[in-house]
Write a protein that holds these residues in place. Structure first.
Motif, PDB file in Angstrom:
ATOM      1  N   MET A  38       0.840  -1.190   0.000  1.00  0.00           N
ATOM      2  CA  MET A  38       0.000   0.000   0.000  1.00  0.00           C
ATOM      3  C   MET A  38       0.879   1.246   0.000  1.00  0.00           C
ATOM      4  SD  MET A  38      -2.957   1.141   2.727  1.00  0.00           S
ATOM      5  CE  MET A  38      -4.031  -0.228   2.267  1.00  0.00           C
ATOM      6  N   ILE A  39       0.418   2.297  -0.659  1.00  0.00           N
ATOM      7  CA  ILE A  39       1.104   3.591  -0.611  1.00  0.00           C
ATOM      8  C   ILE A  39       0.160   4.630  -0.009  1.00  0.00           C
ATOM      9  CG2 ILE A  39       2.629   3.109  -2.567  1.00  0.00           C
ATOM     10  CD1 ILE A  39       0.758   4.805  -4.317  1.00  0.00           C
ATOM     11  N   LYS A  40       0.751   5.639   0.632  1.00  0.00           N
ATOM     12  CA  LYS A  40      -0.027   6.715   1.243  1.00  0.00           C
ATOM     13  C   LYS A  40       0.477   8.052   0.724  1.00  0.00           C
ATOM     14  CE  LYS A  40      -1.300   8.717   5.736  1.00  0.00           C
ATOM     15  NZ  LYS A  40      -1.140   8.617   7.206  1.00  0.00           N
ATOM     16  N   ILE A  41      -0.455   8.947   0.365  1.00  0.00           N
ATOM     17  CA  ILE A  41      -0.099  10.256  -0.151  1.00  0.00           C
ATOM     18  C   ILE A  41       0.134  11.205   1.024  1.00  0.00           C
ATOM     19  CG2 ILE A  41      -0.776  12.169  -1.638  1.00  0.00           C
ATOM     20  CD1 ILE A  41      -0.319   9.482  -3.109  1.00  0.00           C
ATOM     21  N   ILE A  42       1.381  11.680   1.172  1.00  0.00           N
ATOM     22  CA  ILE A  42       1.752  12.609   2.242  1.00  0.00           C
ATOM     23  C   ILE A  42       1.503  14.050   1.803  1.00  0.00           C
ATOM     24  CG2 ILE A  42       3.586  13.352   3.802  1.00  0.00           C
ATOM     25  CD1 ILE A  42       2.679  10.441   4.160  1.00  0.00           C
ATOM     26  N   SER A  43       1.868  14.384   0.586  1.00  0.00           N
ATOM     27  CA  SER A  43       1.502  15.667  -0.021  1.00  0.00           C
ATOM     28  C   SER A  43       1.109  15.389  -1.469  1.00  0.00           C
ATOM     29  CB  SER A  43       2.644  16.681   0.058  1.00  0.00           C
ATOM     30  OG  SER A  43       3.716  16.306  -0.772  1.00  0.00           O
ATOM     31  N   LYS A  44       0.162  16.175  -1.963  1.00  0.00           N
ATOM     32  CA  LYS A  44      -0.456  15.810  -3.240  1.00  0.00           C
ATOM     33  C   LYS A  44       0.151  16.473  -4.472  1.00  0.00           C
ATOM     34  CE  LYS A  44      -4.177  19.250  -2.856  1.00  0.00           C
ATOM     35  NZ  LYS A  44      -5.639  19.440  -2.858  1.00  0.00           N
ATOM     36  N   GLY A  45       1.041  17.471  -4.278  1.00  0.00           N
ATOM     37  CA  GLY A  45       1.575  18.165  -5.430  1.00  0.00           C
ATOM     38  C   GLY A  45       0.552  19.124  -6.017  1.00  0.00           C
ATOM     39  N   LEU A  46       0.850  19.631  -7.204  1.00  0.00           N
ATOM     40  CA  LEU A  46      -0.034  20.620  -7.829  1.00  0.00           C
ATOM     41  C   LEU A  46      -1.273  19.985  -8.430  1.00  0.00           C
ATOM     42  CD1 LEU A  46      -0.498  23.568  -8.683  1.00  0.00           C
ATOM     43  CD2 LEU A  46       0.774  23.063 -10.780  1.00  0.00           C
ATOM     44  N   TYR A  47      -1.074  18.969  -9.257  1.00  0.00           N
ATOM     45  CA  TYR A  47      -2.206  18.312  -9.917  1.00  0.00           C
ATOM     46  C   TYR A  47      -1.782  16.880 -10.228  1.00  0.00           C
ATOM     47  CZ  TYR A  47      -6.410  17.789 -12.751  1.00  0.00           C
ATOM     48  OH  TYR A  47      -7.626  17.383 -13.251  1.00  0.00           O
ATOM     49  N   THR A  48      -2.072  16.002  -9.292  1.00  0.00           N
ATOM     50  CA  THR A  48      -1.656  14.608  -9.395  1.00  0.00           C
ATOM     51  C   THR A  48      -2.878  13.719  -9.568  1.00  0.00           C
ATOM     52  OG1 THR A  48       0.211  15.073  -7.918  1.00  0.00           O
ATOM     53  CG2 THR A  48      -0.358  12.767  -8.260  1.00  0.00           C
ATOM     54  N   THR A  49      -2.823  12.828 -10.537  1.00  0.00           N
ATOM     55  CA  THR A  49      -3.947  11.941 -10.817  1.00  0.00           C
ATOM     56  C   THR A  49      -3.459  10.515 -11.039  1.00  0.00           C
ATOM     57  OG1 THR A  49      -3.859  12.306 -13.218  1.00  0.00           O
ATOM     58  CG2 THR A  49      -5.242  13.814 -11.930  1.00  0.00           C
ATOM     59  N   ILE A  50      -4.411   9.598 -11.067  1.00  0.00           N
ATOM     60  CA  ILE A  50      -4.154   8.231 -11.520  1.00  0.00           C
ATOM     61  C   ILE A  50      -4.669   8.126 -12.948  1.00  0.00           C
ATOM     62  CG2 ILE A  50      -4.545   5.773 -11.116  1.00  0.00           C
ATOM     63  CD1 ILE A  50      -3.089   7.078  -8.809  1.00  0.00           C
ATOM     64  N   GLN A  51      -3.844   7.613 -13.842  1.00  0.00           N
ATOM     65  CA  GLN A  51      -4.245   7.489 -15.235  1.00  0.00           C
ATOM     66  C   GLN A  51      -3.822   6.133 -15.788  1.00  0.00           C
ATOM     67  OE1 GLN A  51      -6.062   9.770 -16.874  1.00  0.00           O
ATOM     68  NE2 GLN A  51      -5.955  11.329 -15.259  1.00  0.00           N
ATOM     69  N   ASP A  52      -4.657   5.584 -16.659  1.00  0.00           N
ATOM     70  CA  ASP A  52      -4.243   4.466 -17.504  1.00  0.00           C
ATOM     71  C   ASP A  52      -4.389   4.922 -18.950  1.00  0.00           C
ATOM     72  OD1 ASP A  52      -6.999   4.297 -17.992  1.00  0.00           O
ATOM     73  OD2 ASP A  52      -7.274   2.563 -16.675  1.00  0.00           O
ATOM     74  N   GLU A  53      -4.518   3.991 -19.867  1.00  0.00           N
ATOM     75  CA  GLU A  53      -4.571   4.388 -21.281  1.00  0.00           C
ATOM     76  C   GLU A  53      -5.816   5.210 -21.611  1.00  0.00           C
ATOM     77  OE1 GLU A  53      -3.417   2.351 -25.548  1.00  0.00           O
ATOM     78  OE2 GLU A  53      -4.353   1.124 -24.017  1.00  0.00           O
ATOM     79  N   GLY A  54      -6.880   5.056 -20.831  1.00  0.00           N
ATOM     80  CA  GLY A  54      -8.090   5.847 -21.043  1.00  0.00           C
ATOM     81  C   GLY A  54      -9.307   4.982 -21.267  1.00  0.00           C
ATOM     82  N   ARG A  55     -10.445   5.657 -21.372  1.00  0.00           N
ATOM     83  CA  ARG A  55     -11.710   4.934 -21.616  1.00  0.00           C
ATOM     84  C   ARG A  55     -12.187   5.208 -23.044  1.00  0.00           C
ATOM     85  NH1 ARG A  55     -12.306   8.127 -17.237  1.00  0.00           N
ATOM     86  NH2 ARG A  55     -12.516   6.296 -15.904  1.00  0.00           N
ATOM     87  N   PHE A  56     -12.509   4.140 -23.723  1.00  0.00           N
ATOM     88  CA  PHE A  56     -12.843   4.242 -25.146  1.00  0.00           C
ATOM     89  C   PHE A  56     -14.193   3.582 -25.420  1.00  0.00           C
ATOM     90  CE2 PHE A  56      -8.219   4.113 -24.681  1.00  0.00           C
ATOM     91  CZ  PHE A  56      -7.870   5.317 -25.278  1.00  0.00           C
ATOM     92  N   GLY A  57     -14.846   4.077 -26.439  1.00  0.00           N
ATOM     93  CA  GLY A  57     -16.127   3.507 -26.836  1.00  0.00           C
ATOM     94  C   GLY A  57     -17.329   4.235 -26.270  1.00  0.00           C
TER      95      GLY A  57
END
Length: 278
Positions: A1-20
């Motif tokens: 498991m990981i824990k976010i201590i500080s979030k930065g300016l604009y941090t997201t989780i991304q994969d290749e995306g959603r299609f269709g």
């Protein structure tokens, strides 16, 4: 498991995306710089479309609550593991209790933090990518915890030789409404540099204007990389989180490599268009 201590300016989780789902107005989202993100996964022998952490300009600080293997690619945010500088584009061992700090970018705009294994998140419409009103979260917040499924296979990172390079030359195809431009505007597009203005995951505004007074069109499909021309003469380059239709003339279309390159540019950077043909 990981824990976010500080979030930065604009941090997201991304994969290749959603299609269709563009027919019902759902953007594709996904990695802004797809090449850098996919290389991070390849180095760790993850599936190429694995979800990872995307940081913009100022990165997050992350605590690891179990051992892991990570890889950071894209722009150099001067990442530190327990206050020690670590390298990009290589697998790095992280132990339980280690603190990873992703600082400010020295060049470029985005970096990618891949963890060997799989970040456990609910899929929405076939993707784990963050997007407001679609995913449960729009950005990573302080205190967020993410489980990941460990993959113990040996990484093949020695087979990949890559480094980050900023490229401000964007290759474009003529868009459906390219012929609405007069000769002077075409010459500007070919010969002039344009400055990046206000930008985000949805679009990049260019500061210099070309031809004003071009009429709007019936709302028509647009995709990431479409260059729209507003009635005022301003050009807008759409990116991964862009809308699915628009009423501004579509004068140009970036190729995929140039879309990745654009994702690493910031306000004030100069770009140059190169019109190519199929």
């Amino acid at each position: 498991m990981i824990k976010i201590i500080s979030k930065g300016l604009y941090t997201t989780i991304q994969d290749e995306g959603r299609f269709g789902y563009r027919n019902i107005g759902v953007p594709s989202s996904g990695y802004m710089d797809k090449e850098s993100a996919q290389i991070a996964n390849l180095i760790l022998d993850n599936p190429i479309n694995n979800p990872l952490i995307e940081a913009t300009l100022i990165g997050p600080t992350i605590e690891f609550e179990k051992s892991a293997l990570i890889c950071i690619t894209g722009s150099d945010f001067n990442p530190m593991l327990n206050e020690n500088k670590i390298s990009l584009y290589t697998a790095v061992k992280v132990k339980k209790g280690d603190i990873l700090k992703i600082n400010n970018s020295s060049i470029g705009s985005r970096c990618y933090i891949s963890i060997k294994g799989d970040i456990k998140l609910d899929e929405v419409l076939g993707s784990k990518s963050y997007y407001p009103q679609i995913s449960n979260s729009s950005i990573v917040e302080i205190g967020d915890k993410f489980k990941f499924e460990v993959n113990n296979s040996e990484p093949n990172y020695k087979l990949i030789n890559q480094k980050f390079e900023l490229n401000k030359n964007l290759k474009v195809f003529k868009g459906p409404e390219f012929n609405c431009l007069n000769k002077g505007s075409v010459n500007k597009i070919i010969n002039q540099e344009f400055s990046i203005g206000v930008n985000n995951r949805m679009a990049y505004n260019l500061k210099e204007k070309i031809q004003a007074g071009v009429a709007s069109i019936i709302s028509s499909p647009v995709i990431p990389g479409t260059v729209q021309l507003t009635p005022s003469g301003q050009m807008i380059i759409l990116h991964r989180d862009c809308q699915t239709t628009g009423g501004y003339p579509r004068i140009l279309q970036l190729d995929e490599k140039s879309l990745n390159n654009l994702a690493q540019l910031r306000i004030g950077d100069k770009i140059k268009f190169e019109i190519v043909t199929l």
